[in-house]
Design a protein around this motif. Structure first.
Motif, PDB file in Angstrom:
ATOM      1  N   MET A 174       0.830  -1.211   0.000  1.00  0.00           N
ATOM      2  CA  MET A 174       0.000   0.000   0.000  1.00  0.00           C
ATOM      3  C   MET A 174       0.861   1.256   0.000  1.00  0.00           C
ATOM      4  O   MET A 174       1.917   1.285   0.650  1.00  0.00           O
ATOM      5  N   ASP A 175       0.387   2.287  -0.700  1.00  0.00           N
ATOM      6  CA  ASP A 175       1.046   3.590  -0.558  1.00  0.00           C
ATOM      7  C   ASP A 175       0.312   4.377   0.538  1.00  0.00           C
ATOM      8  O   ASP A 175      -0.651   3.875   1.134  1.00  0.00           O
ATOM      9  N   GLU A 188      -3.515   4.744   0.069  1.00  0.00           N
ATOM     10  CA  GLU A 188      -4.243   3.477   0.282  1.00  0.00           C
ATOM     11  C   GLU A 188      -4.265   3.098   1.762  1.00  0.00           C
ATOM     12  O   GLU A 188      -5.286   2.636   2.272  1.00  0.00           O
ATOM     13  N   LYS A 224      -6.766   5.215   3.539  1.00  0.00           N
ATOM     14  CA  LYS A 224      -8.151   4.773   3.256  1.00  0.00           C
ATOM     15  C   LYS A 224      -8.498   3.526   4.068  1.00  0.00           C
ATOM     16  O   LYS A 224      -9.591   3.395   4.613  1.00  0.00           O
ATOM     17  N   PHE A 225      -7.535   2.596   4.137  1.00  0.00           N
ATOM     18  CA  PHE A 225      -7.765   1.337   4.868  1.00  0.00           C
ATOM     19  C   PHE A 225      -7.939   1.623   6.359  1.00  0.00           C
ATOM     20  O   PHE A 225      -8.839   1.101   7.016  1.00  0.00           O
TER      21      PHE A 225
END
Ligand code: CO8
Length: 262
Positions: free
Chosen positions: A76-77, A80, A83-84
């Motif tokens: 993930m960047d 991301e 968001k998670f």
């Protein structure tokens, strides 16, 4: 990819629902799909006025939830990951504020996001084989589904910092000692004990149950004056219900009350 349901729902009786996270091979690790399905099931349950208590547990003998899914997070960047973490936090807060009581039946490892899920429940009952911890520090991260906020409120700042900074995994007995869980029971008795407690809760009137949960959760963050005011307002509402009359009449007539949630 499997089309198998990630959350299994079962009614333990008319008013108690059980949600079981169903990825036993991955120790029930939480990915976006699991969180979405859990969120959907809880939203459906909340709409169903007949359900008065929810139990959340994990599939298999080994884990409640082994954490957020490390495979799905690895690449993930920042966007991301944000968001998670936001979505995980949204689901945990939804559970914490679900109108009806939630019991976590912790049947094994409750690590990282799995511990954070358990922390969102109102009551935590664990089997003797359960293990607890926030090992995120070993992965170069730290808790991201509300653990930095809920853990200190439950075990105190010093213990939360010890767990988060060391990543140490502790036994159910130590978790009980640290006030992290309500009760430890034999592995084979876990579901029986939890279902019994859930059924006991569900046998009460849903009106004071929901109001009490709301007042406890909201008042916890407020100065005593504000919390007391919330308590008085909600408490007095109970006196407009048939269940309050029934509860008090039954006591005075030396019989069990029959509540109608009205
Ligand atoms: N994610 C993905 N897969 C997992 C996870 C996990 N968290 N935990 C276990 N698994 C998988 C293993 O990879 C293994 O898969 P496979 O059989 O395909 O190799 C399977 O489950 C069984 O696990 P093990 O073979 O490792 O079982 P052991 O009995 O040897 O060990 C442990 C059990 C000690 C629990 C070990 O599996 C472990 O250390 N798991 C990881 C625990 C962990 O670090 N959890 C924290 C994850 S990070 C997190 O939760 C962050 C939350 C906030 C996220 C916010 C994001 C932005």
């Amino acid at each position: 990819m499997t089309s198998e349901k990630l959350i299994l729902k079962e009614m333990k009786n008319d008013s108690v629902a059980l949600l079981k996270i169903n990825r036993p091979k991955a120790l029930n690790a939480l990915n976006v799909e699991v969180l979405k399905e859990l969120y959907n099931e809880l939203q459906e349950i909340e709409k169903d006025e007949t359900v008065k208590c929810v139990i959340i547990t994990g599939s298999g003998e080994k884990a409640f939830v082994g954490g957020a899914d490390i495979g799905s997070m690895k690449d993930m960047d920042t966007v991301e990951a944000r968001k998670f973490s936001e979505f995980g936090n949204e689901v945990m807060t939804y559970i914490e504020n679900l109108k009806i009581p939630v019991i976590a039946a912790i049947n094994g490892y409750a690590l990282g996001g799995g511990l954070e899920l358990a922390l969102s429940a109102d009551i935590r009952i664990a089997s003797e084989n359960a293990k607890f911890g926030t090992p995120e520090i070993n992965l170069g991260i730290f808790p991201g589904f509300g653990g930095t906020q809920r853990l200190p409120k439950i075990v105190g700042l010093h213990k939360a910092k010890e767990l988060i900074f060391t990543g140490e995994i502790i036994t159910a007995e130590d978790a009980k000692e640290a006030n992290l869980i309500n009760k430890v029971v034999k592995q084979e008795e876990l579901m029986e004990v939890v279902t019994k407690m859930a059924s006991k809760i569900a046998s009460k009137s849903s009106i004071p149950l929901k109001l009490a949960k709301q007042v406890i959760n909201r008042g916890y963050e407020e100065p005593i004056e504000t919390g007391s005011l919330m308590e008085t307002s909600s408490f007095s509402v109970c006196f407009s219900t048939e269940d309050q009359k029934e509860g008090m009449e039954a006591f005075l007539e030396n019989r069990k009350p029959t509540f109608k949630d009205k």
